[in-house]
Scaffold this active site. Structure first.
Site, PDB file in Angstrom:
ATOM      1  CD  GLU A   1     121.989  53.954  65.792  1.00  0.00           C
ATOM      2  OE1 GLU A   1     123.114  54.483  65.864  1.00  0.00           O
ATOM      3  OE2 GLU A   1     120.945  54.609  65.575  1.00  0.00           O
TER       4      GLU A   1
ATOM      5  CE  LYS B   1     117.623  54.666  63.823  1.00  0.00           C
ATOM      6  NZ  LYS B   1     118.260  55.404  64.935  1.00  0.00           N
TER       7      LYS B   1
ATOM      8  CG  LEU C   1     117.278  80.897  13.209  1.00  0.00           C
ATOM      9  CD1 LEU C   1     118.221  80.882  12.025  1.00  0.00           C
ATOM     10  CD2 LEU C   1     115.898  81.399  12.790  1.00  0.00           C
TER      11      LEU C   1
ATOM     12  NE  ARG D   1     105.215  82.066  20.830  1.00  0.00           N
ATOM     13  CZ  ARG D   1     104.627  82.442  19.692  1.00  0.00           C
ATOM     14  NH1 ARG D   1     103.364  82.837  19.692  1.00  0.00           N
ATOM     15  NH2 ARG D   1     105.294  82.396  18.550  1.00  0.00           N
TER      16      ARG D   1
ATOM     17  CE  LYS E   1     108.750  85.269  24.038  1.00  0.00           C
ATOM     18  NZ  LYS E   1     109.305  84.509  22.906  1.00  0.00           N
TER      19      LYS E   1
ATOM     20  CB  SER F   1     111.164  80.324  15.919  1.00  0.00           C
ATOM     21  OG  SER F   1     110.647  81.632  15.785  1.00  0.00           O
TER      22      SER F   1
ATOM     23  CE  LYS G   1     114.116  71.839  16.719  1.00  0.00           C
ATOM     24  NZ  LYS G   1     115.165  72.871  16.792  1.00  0.00           N
TER      25      LYS G   1
END
Length: 963
Positions: free
Chosen positions: A480, A592, A754, A793, A818, A858, A887
């Site tokens: 255009e 354009k 787990l 964590r 926590k 964990s 991991k």
């Protein structure tokens, strides 16, 4: 596993967009980004309580009204969101008081918008306010809203008002006149009408309050019906307000108000409506989702763009279409362009063909307007409008007003000269038919579109007796920047292609539906002479391609224009048109958006002339460097990405892909406040599927020739072709593990994650994180918790706190806190918390003399194993204390194999997270993924869970995989 990327306080998870800080400077942009809808209605992400300079808007498909003298536009409909909350006499608003915490989330999977705010009033009362809204995909006429309030440190009087604003504005113009309103049980109703198009709208609202006793009443101030409640809110008490709204227009039913009130009485409660909405979204995503692994930004951005298309597509109405800015903003006045047919439609053709049919039927219903336009310009047949609304008549404004008080008005020539749209629509009709074999629709509607627009081209071309060629003069092509050209290659070849298909359709009708063919020929006054004329135009239309180098001249005289080197203008923040001027840019070889390259792309799908690899290479090398790809048209990057991928330019293809994918999320062009770039969103689907997936139609079926970006590890999608679904699951190379495994798996050991595999402690983790977040005043909920799956964590805490500043010592303290909460919670864990099938599989493995290890990141793994009562079934444990790297590093699983005394190739890992599968593969082990394929699809074997699973079956699947 959900991962994150940030942009100006954004976090992208797989399905959820999270904004964790309010930035007033981004107010209108974010209103666009957080738009929700259902294909009937779209509502911008404006705040319920309002904010200065906000642009709240709700748009309903097909509700257009005239602005006197100037243009027709999509009318901003009554605002159903308004909630006013007053705490001890002080109104809740984010430009006053203090924002202690802020979190807004758009859940693409379910089409829900959440916002959580902890706010301290000027008088120091602290309150948590949570908002949720949705436009039901299960029922297009139903809207839902919820507000929950909890006082943190005070007891006091709270007043809440739930309203509908019957006088919304389109940036200064109000399209509505109030007709009537009234009260109903627990709510109110409103009836209004557009000023010029005389379309009526009826809304009804029912509000319920729970958690406290309150004095409720309804006020019917003209244009602003309001339900209000006043109550005493005690600290830590939760009060919930649910608002259900129904909406109809006179385009749906004869009496919109009656329909809205009746619908409201038939509806279940808010929670049930929400579940119905979620279930419908699930069905839609099953067919339309695209899974990308290895690139979290791309994975979310693609889904976001598809979501914006899905919420704009009319599901139950074939007389409306998708505006260029969807139903998300005021840009382009809600007008419909070629964007829909060329950029957006392919997504629907291949994933939601019923919606594609609706969009094309809109063009059939607007043929009368296209015929009126052709007659106005002195032609025959149907000449589709460059911008259209309800009737199909041309609604492109003639003039663009300057921002400078002393500037000149700019004439908009697209309405007169950008005529390729008629061929673009025919192109879309043909490809819908090829993909669906919908003969009924083609003979009833599609054929008439293709044939009547062919009649227009017959009257529009001119025969040049000197060159003995047909020409099309005085046009604007796809590019255009050049507003008056002759023999634009894109236009001429599209017209030629159009006429080729028109002849085929005419013959097909005569052979298969002779009665329909006769009726249509009579209606359109098509004679054998006309068909012969079409064939003559096909053979003699001007098309300038250089045989020696296969370079195509964009239009007659393009190569004589001043050449340009765009790198000489860098760095810049403006389009080349703004730099060179509207008139001046006509003299330069600068585009354009793609023009010749756009033509090659459209011919690419079926391999039609002039597309071939040599022609593509020659024209890419010439035109790509001359295209204003950054500040020209938002339609350009996706097309360049696809063609760059075809040419093996993977880095450049990915760069252009991101430019398009993030055009709204990162406001790349500075105009996202005007609405979503719908064409770019459609282009993204095409880039991923046709570009990176390499899908082409060969031998009447889709075939993949993938060239995935270097960081993508997987691309998965479905295509619907001629009544059948074709699933494509693509990898850069076939999935391989780094260490060679034996040709037939001699499994001697198993390693189980787990959480999520043998047990589900996710709820305990969530409760521990929630308690910590509440204590720190950080908004957190179950949706945000989804982003923590498989994340360590520390990384989880970083996601939760976002941009809030804490010292290292404070972070360590919060992590420990926590963990203490988690340890307290798992004291109650027992064998009852083992997941179905877990014990049975462990027992089978023991009987088969297969060794068993636990591989969990964990540090509480040993405690959990003891409480689950499976310690005697386990030979070794690798936990958070065993290795340094979590991991997806393979260290944890390698350590577990070492403890078992086995080589990695003799072990199989059971995991439920992407990071875990990646760790198992990196360790050179066999892998079994538990959960959805999008999360664990890279595993050798994928199962939903362990329920009913037998070891002999798993072993058999692994054996089949190894062959």
């Amino acid at each position: 596993m959900d991962t994150k990327d940030s942009f100006r306080h954004f976090i992208y998870t797989d399905w959820i967009l999270i904004e964790n800080q309010f930035d007033p400077s981004q107010l209108q942009v974010r209103e666009t980004i957080f738009t929700i809808g259902n294909g009937y209605v779209g509502t911008r992400g404006s705040f319920e309580e309002s904010y200065p300079h906000a642009l709240p808007a709700t748009f309903i498909q097909g509700i257009y009204d005239d602005v006197p003298v100037v243009y027709t536009e999509l009318a901003n409909c009554p605002d159903w969101l308004q909630l006013t909350i007053t705490i001890e006499g002080e109104r809740f608003r984010l430009d006053q008081g203090e924002i202690l915490a802020y979190d807004r989330q758009l859940d693409l999977r379910q089409g829900i918008l959440h916002r959580a705010v902890r706010w301290r009033s000027p008088s120091n009362q602290t309150i948590d306010i949570n908002f949720t809204r949705f436009a039901s995909l299960a029922d297009p006429h139903v809207l839902g809203q919820r507000c929950q309030l909890k006082a943190i440190d005070f007891d006091g009087i709270v007043e809440i008002q739930a309203s509908v604003n019957g006088y919304p504005e389109n940036q200064g113009f109000n399209h509505w006149e109030g007709l009537d309103q009234g009260k109903i049980d627990q709510g109110f109703w409103l009836q209004s009408r557009t000023r010029n198009s005389r379309i009526e709208i009826g809304l009804a609202a029912k509000i319920s309050l729970s958690g406290t006793q309150a004095l409720c009443q309804v006020n019917t101030t003209p244009g602003y019906p309001t339900w209000s409640a006043s109550f005493y809110l005690k600290a830590q008490n939760l009060v919930t307000v649910d608002k259900i709204v129904t909406v109809f227009t006179s385009q749906d039913v004869k009496s919109p108000v009656l329909a809205a009130k009746n619908k409201l009485t038939q509806l279940p409660d808010y929670s049930t409506l929400l579940k119905e909405n979620e279930a419908t979204w699930q069905q839609v995503w099953q067919d339309s989702d695209i899974v990308i692994e290895g690139d979290s930004t791309a994975a979310f951005a693609v889904r976001y763009n598809l979501f914006q298309l899905l919420i704009a597509a009319p599901r139950h109405n074939d007389q409306v279409s998708i505006p260029a800015k969807t139903l998300s903003g005021f840009g382009y006045h809600g007008h419909i362009f070629w964007d829909t047919e060329i950029f957006i439609l392919p997504f629907f053709i291949f994933t939601q063909p019923t919606l594609a049919r609706n969009l094309l039927s809109y063009r059939y219903h607007t043929l009368p307007g296209a015929r009126r336009k052709a007659t106005h310009y002195g032609y025959t047949g149907a000449m589709f409008a460059w911008e259209s609304a309800v009737t199909g008549d041309e609604v492109t404004p003639r003039w663009s007003l300057p921002r400078d008080f002393y500037g000149e008005d700019v004439r908009i020539w697209c309405r007169d000269r950008e005529i390729h749209i008629s061929a673009d629509i025919a192109y879309a009709v043909w490809h819908y038919w090829q993909a669906t074999e919908d003969d009924q629709w083609m003979q009833q509607q599609g054929a008439e579109i293709i044939l009547d627009t062919a009649i227009f081209w017959q009257s529009r071309v001119e025969f040049n007796t000197q060159s003995q060629c047909y020409e099309i003069r005085g046009v604007i092509g796809a590019d255009e920047y050049h507003e008056l050209v002759h023999n634009n290659s894109f236009t001429n070849r599209m017209v030629q292609w159009h006429l080729e298909k028109a002849v085929l359709i005419y013959d097909w009708l005569q052979d298969n539906f002779p009665e329909q063919a006769s009726q249509l020929a009579s209606k359109l006054q098509i004679t054998p002479t006309d068909i012969n004329k079409w064939r003559d135009i096909i053979h003699k239309i001007y098309f300038p391609i250089h045989e020696n180098d296969e370079l195509i001249e964009q239009f007659a005289g393009f190569f004589q224009l001043k050449d340009i080197n765009l790198t000489e203008y860098e760095p810049r923040q403006r389009s080349m048109q703004m730099i060179l001027g509207v008139e001046g840019i006509n003299k330069w070889q600068v585009l354009k958006q793609p023009d010749v390259l756009m033509l090659l792309y459209l011919m690419r799908q079926s391999g039609d002339f002039p597309y071939n690899q040599n022609t593509l290479t020659a024209n890419w090398d010439y035109y790509a460097p001359r295209t204003d790809i950054t500040y020209g048209s938002s339609l350009a990057p996706s097309i360049h990405a696809i063609l760059a991928a075809d040419l093996g330019k993977s880095k450049l293809a990915y760069q252009h892909f991101l430019q398009a994918a993030l055009v709204d999320l990162e406001d790349k062009r500075g105009n996202t406040q005007d609405g979503i770039h719908g064409a770019s969103a459609g282009g993204i689907w095409q880039t991923v599927v046709f570009g990176f997936g390499g899908i082409k139609i060969r031998n009447n079926q889709p075939v993949a020739h993938p060239h995935l970006p270097p960081n993508w590890t997987r691309l998965k999608f479905k295509l619907h072709w001629r009544g059948q679904w074709h699933e494509f699951d693509l990898y850069p190379t076939p999935p391989q593990v780094p260490h060679p495994v034996v040709s037939s798996p001699q499994i001697q050991g198993t390693i189980f994650d787990l959480d999520g595999v043998l047990t589900d402690t996710a709820e305990y983790h969530y409760q521990a994180w929630q308690r910590l977040a509440d204590e720190e005043g950080i908004p957190f909920n179950r949706q945000a918790n989804e982003a923590l799956r498989g994340v360590s964590r520390r990384a989880s805490l970083m996601l939760i706190i976002g941009n809030r500043r804490y010292s290292d010592a404070e972070i360590e303290e919060m992590m420990e806190r926590k963990n203490q909460y988690y340890v307290e919670l798992i004291k109650n864990i027992s064998s009852q918390d083992l997941l179905p099938g877990a014990v049975s599989l462990l027992d089978q493995l023991r009987q088969a003399q297969i060794k068993i290890a636990i591989g969990s990141g964990s540090k509480n793994a040993r405690t959990v194993i003891e409480r689950l009562g499976i310690a005697d079934k386990v030979d070794a444990i690798a936990d958070g204390y065993s290795v340094q790297k979590p991991k997806p590093a393979p260290d944890l699983f390698l350590f577990a194999a070492q403890q078992l005394g086995l080589a990695p190739s003799l072990c199989v890992v059971f995991e439920d997270a992407t990071a875990g599968i990646a760790a198992g593969l990196a360790a050179g082990m066999w892998t079994v993924g538990l959960g959805p394929g999008e999360r664990v699809g890279a595993a050798h074997v994928v199962l939903p869970n362990l329920a009913g699973i037998k070891w002999v079956d798993i072993r058999a699947k692994l054996t089949r995989y190894s062959r």
